[in-house]
Scaffold this active site. Structure first.
Site, PDB file in Angstrom:
ATOM      1  N   PHE A 130       7.278 -94.394  14.193  1.00 50.98           N
ATOM      2  CA  PHE A 130       7.258 -92.998  13.761  1.00 50.98           C
ATOM      3  C   PHE A 130       7.332 -92.960  12.224  1.00 50.98           C
ATOM      4  O   PHE A 130       8.056 -93.752  11.622  1.00 50.98           O
ATOM      5  CB  PHE A 130       8.458 -92.287  14.388  1.00 50.98           C
ATOM      6  CG  PHE A 130       8.440 -90.797  14.240  1.00 50.98           C
ATOM      7  CD1 PHE A 130       7.772 -90.004  15.153  1.00 50.98           C
ATOM      8  CD2 PHE A 130       9.095 -90.191  13.186  1.00 50.98           C
ATOM      9  CE1 PHE A 130       7.763 -88.622  15.022  1.00 50.98           C
ATOM     10  CE2 PHE A 130       9.087 -88.813  13.033  1.00 50.98           C
ATOM     11  CZ  PHE A 130       8.420 -88.030  13.966  1.00 50.98           C
ATOM     12  N   ASP A 202      15.560 -96.974  17.712  1.00 53.79           N
ATOM     13  CA  ASP A 202      15.413 -95.532  17.605  1.00 53.79           C
ATOM     14  C   ASP A 202      15.122 -94.996  19.010  1.00 53.79           C
ATOM     15  O   ASP A 202      14.055 -95.254  19.570  1.00 53.79           O
ATOM     16  CB  ASP A 202      14.284 -95.181  16.635  1.00 53.79           C
ATOM     17  CG  ASP A 202      14.174 -93.682  16.409  1.00 53.79           C
ATOM     18  OD1 ASP A 202      14.473 -92.917  17.354  1.00 53.79           O
ATOM     19  OD2 ASP A 202      13.781 -93.273  15.307  1.00 53.79           O
ATOM     20  N   TYR A 227      16.904 -83.081  20.108  1.00 56.25           N
ATOM     21  CA  TYR A 227      16.057 -81.953  20.527  1.00 56.25           C
ATOM     22  C   TYR A 227      14.894 -82.333  21.424  1.00 56.25           C
ATOM     23  O   TYR A 227      14.112 -81.491  21.803  1.00 56.25           O
ATOM     24  CB  TYR A 227      15.530 -81.203  19.286  1.00 56.25           C
ATOM     25  CG  TYR A 227      14.866 -82.087  18.250  1.00 56.25           C
ATOM     26  CD1 TYR A 227      13.558 -82.495  18.396  1.00 56.25           C
ATOM     27  CD2 TYR A 227      15.575 -82.512  17.127  1.00 56.25           C
ATOM     28  CE1 TYR A 227      12.959 -83.311  17.460  1.00 56.25           C
ATOM     29  CE2 TYR A 227      14.990 -83.331  16.177  1.00 56.25           C
ATOM     30  CZ  TYR A 227      13.675 -83.728  16.348  1.00 56.25           C
ATOM     31  OH  TYR A 227      13.083 -84.546  15.419  1.00 56.25           O
ATOM     32  N   LYS A 228      14.743 -83.633  21.752  1.00 55.02           N
ATOM     33  CA  LYS A 228      13.640 -84.009  22.640  1.00 55.02           C
ATOM     34  C   LYS A 228      14.158 -84.045  24.087  1.00 55.02           C
ATOM     35  O   LYS A 228      14.407 -83.007  24.658  1.00 55.02           O
ATOM     36  CB  LYS A 228      13.027 -85.341  22.171  1.00 55.02           C
ATOM     37  CG  LYS A 228      12.323 -85.173  20.819  1.00 55.02           C
ATOM     38  CD  LYS A 228      11.806 -86.461  20.216  1.00 55.02           C
ATOM     39  CE  LYS A 228      11.172 -86.170  18.845  1.00 55.02           C
ATOM     40  NZ  LYS A 228      10.880 -87.383  18.081  1.00 55.02           N
ATOM     41  N   ARG A 376      -0.969 -85.874  24.459  1.00 56.76           N
ATOM     42  CA  ARG A 376       0.293 -86.365  25.026  1.00 56.76           C
ATOM     43  C   ARG A 376       0.810 -85.399  26.078  1.00 56.76           C
ATOM     44  O   ARG A 376       0.946 -84.202  25.830  1.00 56.76           O
ATOM     45  CB  ARG A 376       1.356 -86.462  23.920  1.00 56.76           C
ATOM     46  CG  ARG A 376       1.528 -87.817  23.360  1.00 56.76           C
ATOM     47  CD  ARG A 376       2.739 -87.978  22.472  1.00 56.76           C
ATOM     48  NE  ARG A 376       3.410 -86.769  22.012  1.00 56.76           N
ATOM     49  CZ  ARG A 376       4.434 -86.784  21.188  1.00 56.76           C
ATOM     50  NH1 ARG A 376       4.916 -87.922  20.740  1.00 56.76           N
ATOM     51  NH2 ARG A 376       5.006 -85.661  20.793  1.00 56.76           N
TER      52      ARG A 376
HETATM   53  C1  LIG Z   1      11.160 -87.411  16.768  1.00 52.26           C
HETATM   54  C2  LIG Z   1      11.412 -88.680  16.076  1.00 52.26           C
HETATM   55  C3  LIG Z   1      12.104 -88.707  14.846  1.00 52.26           C
HETATM   56  C4  LIG Z   1      12.510 -87.425  14.191  1.00 52.26           C
HETATM   57  O1  LIG Z   1      13.352 -87.574  13.105  1.00 52.26           O
HETATM   58  P1  LIG Z   1      14.005 -86.257  12.469  1.00 52.26           P
HETATM   59  O2  LIG Z   1      14.876 -86.729  11.386  1.00 52.26           O
HETATM   60  O3  LIG Z   1      14.727 -85.552  13.578  1.00 52.26           O
HETATM   61  O4  LIG Z   1      12.894 -85.373  11.979  1.00 52.26           O
HETATM   62  C5  LIG Z   1      12.367 -89.945  14.278  1.00 52.26           C
HETATM   63  N1  LIG Z   1      11.975 -91.093  14.881  1.00 52.26           N
HETATM   64  C6  LIG Z   1      11.306 -91.090  16.054  1.00 52.26           C
HETATM   65  C7  LIG Z   1      10.922 -92.389  16.702  1.00 52.26           C
HETATM   66  C8  LIG Z   1      10.996 -89.890  16.676  1.00 52.26           C
HETATM   67  O5  LIG Z   1      10.322 -89.889  17.825  1.00 52.26           O
END
Ligand SMILES: *Cc1c(COP(=O)(O)O)cnc(C)c1O
Length: 416
Positions: A130, A202, A227-228, A376
């Site tokens: 990400f 992560d 939030y996911k 997705r």
């Molecule tokens: C959604 C996601 C993030 C989001 O990071 P934020 O700091 O909440 O914006 C980070 N890493 C991964 C792998 C994600 O899927």
């Protein structure tokens, strides 16, 4: 084609009728007119949240005012909610703190991992990680005179065979946010440990979606967002896990007063609190934290092994629909069909992905697309049904057949 559709529709109804987790859908307030397959970006609203938030705002803040820090447990909230998340990721209490974003927690974890391996010069991350994970690995590397090496998980073993002694930490995600591929956390963790490197996972696309065993695997650090699959609401706090054996030596780069050993002593110098509390930074976002805490009650009494079994049934069903109904129209699955290598979303490739996602949204099917050509379809076993996925496949057929053919539009837009 019609027969195939009918057969799939009946199969979906049968699978849903036999689903032991079906009643959990009532723990969410889902609008009746949409099929929601984007809970891996923003989980829907749990039914427990509105009343909990109303209480936080009206009674705790409105009436109890500043006394709530003690009387309503505000001060302990980051650790209490950290433990609640810990129970979903295989972490015993006292190792997880909630309150800051995943990005901030990544900075903390990567910095702390580097500090624990001061004689090593490489930080390994996934080239397909990400974006924020890649950017922060680079930022931490620059501040600590490390070098980032981008090594796909499949190539980690040979890389470590050559360079392992120089690697401070390996930073990966169990589930690829684009393809939905699930990696072998145990094998990768063990490989890093065999050469003396630390491991940071992560969990954004894994926590709440599948069973995780951080303590059992001997993971060093983990981060994730609220939030996911944890459904804590837009911008919900993320979390940081630090294995207990590192607590003594754990150096946080963000020495805020909430992580001080005596936060109200107003001492001139920073002295870290014992345990995971030293990973606290500043005053935590109480409204968001308590919304997340209420959201986590959707997992009460739920066995993550059951969640995983249903999630696999959902994604297998959708992959079958895709192979049978959608492949002839140019859709190619990206997600592995092997259940051991599949997370909780299905990605399909199509050159007109952006337009098709919009067409689906017009028909009440909410998914997302990742540039340039990935659609997705996120499933969450707590509320997604096989019939949702059948509807999505059928409407995708309609949209694709109706869409004017032509060259794919230029790709641009967010990749989050
Ligand atoms: C959604 C996601 C993030 C989001 O990071 P934020 O700091 O909440 O914006 C980070 N890493 C991964 C792998 C994600 O899927």
């Amino acid at each position: 084609m019609t027969t195939a559709l009918t057969t799939r529709e009946e199969q979906a109804a049968r699978l849903d009728a036999a689903d032991p987790l079906a009643p959990l859908r009532e723990r969410f307030l889902l609008p009746g007119d949409v099929v929601y397959l984007d809970g891996n970006s923003l989980g829907p609203l749990p039914a427990a949240v509105p009343a909990a938030l109303a209480d936080v705002v009206s009674r705790q803040w409105g009436t109890d005012l500043i006394r709530s820090w003690n009387d309503n447990g505000w001060w302990e909230a980051p650790l209490r909610i950290g433990d609640a998340i810990g129970s979903l990721i295989g972490a015993a209490p006292g190792q997880t703190v909630a309150g800051d974003s995943t990005s901030v927690q990544l900075f903390t974890a990567l910095s702390a991992a580097a500090a624990l391996r001061p004689d090593r010069t490489l930080l390994v991350t996934d080239p397909g990680h990400f974006p924020t994970d890649r950017y922060l690995a680079q930022a931490v590397a620059e501040r600590r005179a490390l070098e980032v090496r981008r090594v796909p998980p499949a190539d980690l073993a040979p890389f470590l065979a050559a360079e392992g002694a120089r690697v401070a930490a390996v930073s990966y995600a169990p589930v690829d946010f684009r393809t939905g591929e699930l990696y072998d956390m145990r094998a990768l963790t063990d490989a890093a440990h065999r050469v003396g490197a630390l491991v940071l996972w992560d969990l954004c696309h894994a926590a709440g979606a599948l069973p995780l065993h951080l303590d059992t695997l001997g993971v060093d650090f983990a981060v994730g967002c609220g939030y996911k699959f944890l459904n804590g609401g837009p911008g919900a706090p993320g979390y940081l896990y630090v294995a207990r054996r590192h607590h003594e030596a754990f150096e946080t780069p963000l020495t805020g007063w909430n992580g001080h050993a005596d936060p109200f002593g107003l001492s001139r110098e920073y002295a870290p609190a014992p345990g995971i509390a030293r990973a606290r930074i500043g005053t935590p976002p109480i409204l968001s934290l308590l919304a997340l805490e209420a959201a986590l009650t959707v997992f009460d009494g739920v066995d993550m092994a059951d969640v995983r079994a249903k999630s696999l049934s959902l994604t297998a069903f959708f992959l079958d629909c895709a192979g049978e109904l959608l492949a002839p129209l140019g859709f190619a699955p990206v997600t592995p069909s092997d259940p051991a290598r599949r997370g909780s979303h299905v990605a399909l490739r199509h050159p007109h992905a952006r337009r098709l996602a919009r067409g689906l949204a017009d028909r009440g099917v909410i998914i997302d697309m990742r540039a340039p050509d990935i659609l997705r379809f996120g499933v969450n076993a707590l509320y997604t049904t096989h019939q949702d996925l059948f509807s999505a496949a059928r409407r995708l057929l309609d949209v694709t057949r109706e869409a004017p053919q032509g060259p794919p539009p230029p790709s641009s837009g967010p990749v989050t």
